[in-house]
Scaffold this active site. Structure first.
Site, PDB file in Angstrom:
ATOM      1  N   ARG A  46     -37.369 -29.756  -4.173  1.00 53.61           N
ATOM      2  CA  ARG A  46     -36.338 -28.717  -4.293  1.00 53.61           C
ATOM      3  C   ARG A  46     -36.933 -28.171  -5.598  1.00 53.61           C
ATOM      4  NH1 ARG A  46     -36.292 -30.825  -8.782  1.00 53.61           N
ATOM      5  NH2 ARG A  46     -34.545 -29.092  -9.342  1.00 53.61           N
ATOM      6  N   GLY A  47     -36.102 -27.067  -6.066  1.00 51.21           N
ATOM      7  CA  GLY A  47     -36.546 -26.282  -7.466  1.00 51.21           C
ATOM      8  C   GLY A  47     -37.306 -25.084  -6.947  1.00 51.21           C
ATOM      9  N   ALA A  48     -36.799 -23.880  -7.455  1.00 48.72           N
ATOM     10  CA  ALA A  48     -37.325 -22.800  -6.981  1.00 48.72           C
ATOM     11  C   ALA A  48     -39.186 -22.536  -6.652  1.00 48.72           C
ATOM     12  CB  ALA A  48     -36.547 -21.649  -8.045  1.00 48.72           C
ATOM     13  N   GLN A 196     -29.558 -34.004 -10.185  1.00 51.99           N
ATOM     14  CA  GLN A 196     -30.950 -33.623 -10.533  1.00 51.99           C
ATOM     15  C   GLN A 196     -31.305 -34.010 -12.092  1.00 51.99           C
ATOM     16  OE1 GLN A 196     -28.936 -31.596  -8.819  1.00 51.99           O
ATOM     17  NE2 GLN A 196     -29.882 -30.400  -7.262  1.00 51.99           N
ATOM     18  N   ASP A 237     -33.059 -19.763 -10.251  1.00 51.30           N
ATOM     19  CA  ASP A 237     -33.423 -19.599  -8.547  1.00 51.30           C
ATOM     20  C   ASP A 237     -33.502 -18.351  -8.418  1.00 51.30           C
ATOM     21  OD1 ASP A 237     -32.106 -22.416  -8.617  1.00 51.30           O
ATOM     22  OD2 ASP A 237     -33.350 -22.322  -6.786  1.00 51.30           O
ATOM     23  N   ASN A 247     -28.494 -20.027 -10.932  1.00 51.97           N
ATOM     24  CA  ASN A 247     -28.943 -21.371 -11.260  1.00 51.97           C
ATOM     25  C   ASN A 247     -28.077 -22.513 -10.817  1.00 51.97           C
ATOM     26  OD1 ASN A 247     -31.401 -22.838 -12.136  1.00 51.97           O
ATOM     27  ND2 ASN A 247     -30.064 -23.581 -13.786  1.00 51.97           N
ATOM     28  N   LYS A 248     -28.664 -23.669 -10.976  1.00 56.21           N
ATOM     29  CA  LYS A 248     -27.731 -24.647 -10.382  1.00 56.21           C
ATOM     30  C   LYS A 248     -26.175 -24.683 -10.859  1.00 56.21           C
ATOM     31  CE  LYS A 248     -28.410 -27.364  -8.431  1.00 56.21           C
ATOM     32  NZ  LYS A 248     -28.190 -27.202  -6.892  1.00 56.21           N
TER      33      LYS A 248
HETATM   34  O1  MRU Z   1     -30.700 -27.229  -5.683  1.00 58.57           O
HETATM   35  P1  MRU Z   1     -31.925 -27.351  -6.548  1.00 58.57           P
HETATM   36  O2  MRU Z   1     -32.129 -28.798  -7.030  1.00 58.57           O
HETATM   37  O3  MRU Z   1     -33.223 -26.898  -5.707  1.00 58.57           O
HETATM   38  O4  MRU Z   1     -31.728 -26.559  -7.725  1.00 58.57           O
HETATM   39  C1  MRU Z   1     -32.913 -26.128  -8.702  1.00 58.57           C
HETATM   40  C2  MRU Z   1     -32.327 -25.410  -9.763  1.00 58.57           C
HETATM   41  O5  MRU Z   1     -31.374 -25.003  -9.866  1.00 58.57           O
HETATM   42  C3  MRU Z   1     -33.532 -25.129 -10.725  1.00 58.57           C
HETATM   43  O6  MRU Z   1     -32.985 -25.046 -12.119  1.00 58.57           O
HETATM   44  C4  MRU Z   1     -34.081 -23.730 -10.233  1.00 58.57           C
HETATM   45  O7  MRU Z   1     -34.585 -23.957  -9.058  1.00 58.57           O
HETATM   46  C5  MRU Z   1     -35.474 -23.754 -11.387  1.00 58.57           C
HETATM   47  S1  MRU Z   1     -36.691 -24.740 -11.080  1.00 58.57           S
HETATM   48  C6  MRU Z   1     -37.972 -24.670 -12.139  1.00 58.57           C
END
Ligand code: MRU
Length: 347
Positions: A46-48, A196, A237, A247-248
């Protein structure tokens, strides 16, 4: 300790299974498209930026055995594969950006033999992965200049090594400031419901020897009022062309709180997270995830009555006027975002 979230080894994608952290550091090897889709959907990865790299390799896994007799037949298969990967999670722009990039690499070379095109697709996916490593280090270089000695910094979710290839965006800035002996202390929001912050951010910061204190999401306001937070930094994201940032879930609350308490609120993201086809945050698709993440996922017993209605949006949008600066790999963008984003991304 060196940690690498994603790699390409022996014709397989090697990833850390993030659902097992912090209890177990377990690597999995994926060479099947459906398995890769599942790994994205269930947030093993996960994470963009990590999702972008994963998507690139997914395309290769999906087309490597194509027996198409000509390019148009191959392109139809390619289209099916990219649409399938695109259906995994909707919000992170990097995933779609990577799919477009890899598909373009094929289209641009359509006159080449199909085995050569397959190879080019893999090369492009590897490039996306490697470029993220340098992008994160550039973000870190720009962002660390904003941090003073002994700053206490609040972050949410995980925008670190585990969300990228091996360095992080928001956490990359913190790593660089720590490398510069700035003595940064971090407060990590636990980040309900998938945790997370608790499971991943506090794990990797501890491994890297960064001073980290875990708090429940609801504690941020009190800490700010007590003067315990000097800066807030989060990842992104998807960023619309006016600077509105998805974002989250919970990031927007922190931005509102920062504004009230006059604390700088920073977003750190590579340019591949920007979506200039979207005018404002209203156009950003927000993923809704299963209710069981809220009611039971990380608990020994369900914490809510069976059958209760649950609303579980995975992201929220922070309006651009609450963001002090956006730290990118091409430099720091300040308001007015509509103009300055174009200036930086146009370069
Ligand atoms: O649902 P996730 O864990 O994929 O969400 C991730 C986030 O919100 C991060 O902050 C975002 O992707 C940036 S990662 C460098």
């Amino acid at each position: 300790m060196q940690i690498r979230t994603i790699d390409w080894i022996g014709n397989k994608v090697k990833i850390i299974d993030q659902t097992k952290l912090p209890g177990k550091l377990e690597f999995i090897y994926i060479d099947d498209l459906k398995e890769l889709w599942q790994a994205i959907k269930t947030m093993k990865i996960r994470g963009a930026p990590a999702l972008g790299a994963m998507a690139g390799f997914g395309v290769f896994l999906g087309i490597k055995d194509s027996r198409a007799g000509n390019f148009s037949e191959f392109a139809r298969g390619l289209d099916r594969v990219t649409s399938y990967i695109a259906s995994s999670r909707p919000t992170a722009r990097n995933l779609f950006w990577a799919l477009e990039r890899v598909a373009n690499a094929a289209l641009k070379n359509k006159n080449k033999p199909l085995p050569a095109i397959k190879k080019l697709i893999l090369e492009e996916a590897k490039k996306i992965m490697e470029e993220d490593r340098s992008a994160c280090r550039c973000i870190a270089g720009y962002g660390a200049k904003l941090f003073r000695k002994n700053d206490t910094v609040l972050t949410i979710c995980n925008a670190g090594i585990l969300a990228t290839i091996d360095y992080g965006t928001a956490l990359g800035v913190i790593y660089r400031a720590c490398e510069q002996q700035k003595g940064i202390k971090v407060f990590s929001c636990e980040t309900r419901p998938v945790l997370q912050g608790a499971r991943l951010t506090s794990w990797e910061l501890k491994k890297k020897g960064v001073d980290v204190t875990l708090i429940c999401d609801s504690m941020a306001a009190a800490l700010m009022r007590e003067g315990k937070i000097k800066k807030v930094i989060a990842g992104a994201d998807r960023i619309a062309s006016n600077g509105d940032t998805a974002n989250k879930i919970g990031t927007y609350s922190l931005a509102v709180l920062s504004h009230y308490h006059k604390i700088p609120f920073y977003i750190a993201a590579p340019v591949s997270t920007f979506d200039l086809t979207i005018k404002s945050g209203r156009g950003i698709p927000i993923e809704e995830r299963p209710g069981r993440e809220v009611t039971e996922l990380f608990f020994a017993k369900p914490i809510a009555p069976e059958g209760v209605k649950v609303f579980n949006p995975a992201f929220d949008v922070t309006p651009h006027n609450l963001i002090s600066s956006i730290i990118t790999d091409k430099g720091i963008i300040k308001p007015p975002y509509k103009i300055n984003i174009k200036k930086i991304l146009g370069k």
